[in-house]
Design an enzyme around this catalytic site. Sequence first.
Site, short mmCIF file in Angstrom:
data_model
loop_
_atom_site.label_atom_id
_atom_site.label_comp_id
_atom_site.label_asym_id
_atom_site.label_seq_id
_atom_site.Cartn_x
_atom_site.Cartn_y
_atom_site.Cartn_z
CG ASP A 149 14.06 23.88 -7.29
OD1 ASP A 149 13.73 23.00 -6.47
OD2 ASP A 149 13.84 23.77 -8.52
CB SER A 150 12.24 23.20 -1.70
OG SER A 150 13.51 22.98 -1.12
CD GLU A 207 9.53 15.70 -4.82
OE1 GLU A 207 10.56 16.17 -5.37
OE2 GLU A 207 8.68 16.40 -4.25
O1 KIV Z 1 14.27 21.39 -3.93
C1 KIV Z 1 14.13 20.46 -3.13
O2 KIV Z 1 13.99 20.65 -1.92
C2 KIV Z 1 14.10 19.11 -3.65
C3 KIV Z 1 13.75 18.03 -2.67
C4 KIV Z 1 12.29 17.91 -2.56
C5 KIV Z 1 14.37 16.75 -3.02
O3 KIV Z 1 14.32 18.88 -4.80
#
Ligand code: KIV
Length: 267
Positions: A46-47, A182
Amino acid sequence: MIKSITIEDFRNHKKQQTKFACLTAYDASLSELMSKAGVELILVGDSLGMVVQGHDSTIPVSMEDLLYHLRCVKRGNLGSHIMADMPFMSYATENLAYDNAMRLMQAGANSVKVEGGEWILKTTELLSQRGIPVCAHLGLTPQSINRLGGYYVQGRDLEDKNRILSEAKQLENAGAEIILLECVPASLAEEISSSLKIPTIGIGAGSATDGQIMVCYDAIGAYSWDDQPQPKFVKNFMNESNSIFEAFEKYVSEVKSSKFPSADHSF
Ligand code: KIV
């Protein structure tokens, strides 16, 4: 990469004490390059809300957004394991978690990722009992940014450290297949990784986790950190590469040889 990577392969990495490389992807072209470069796990994270859509958090990302990018990634993928993030509030109740995890699996995910500790135990148990591999995301959980107050390292004080360690063990017992850590101190990630039978994946969690993950835009220097300081754990692999493919290959090789992350990238 021809053979499809399964959860069993990650368990084997843990048993054999070998490392595996993971990256996020949101489209077919980069996911194909990643697969070819040997990235074993691709997270449709979701990044995407920040790096693709330009929001300042992951909170605006919807199920429809996630499904769209998952389908794109799936079309390019050549056998990497595809993990799909469950967006903000898409697993707020058990019924929502069932419906939304089902949609992600039917769209091509091989596993789902949920953020949280104790409150996701029941959901983890229910999804896992129904055949859905669950990755539980602990430490800095970006969907809780409004409660956390900022993107800070978690688990620094004893109480917080013990809570995260205990939650990791409880999630393993509830059926989680992978724990993602994280932004936690390297010493805490090491303690968690050695206490669990299931594999761990780290981002800003030092070098002792079984796998490493990075947001792909960070790995190729495509995200501008002009508005905020670049986190310590970010490394631009394009600096020593002639192409994006080479950068992905370099990332895989540095993760597998434990060159990345170094102490400079850890807390
Ligand atoms: O959404 C994402 O990219 C993540 C990573 C930071 C692990 O959860």
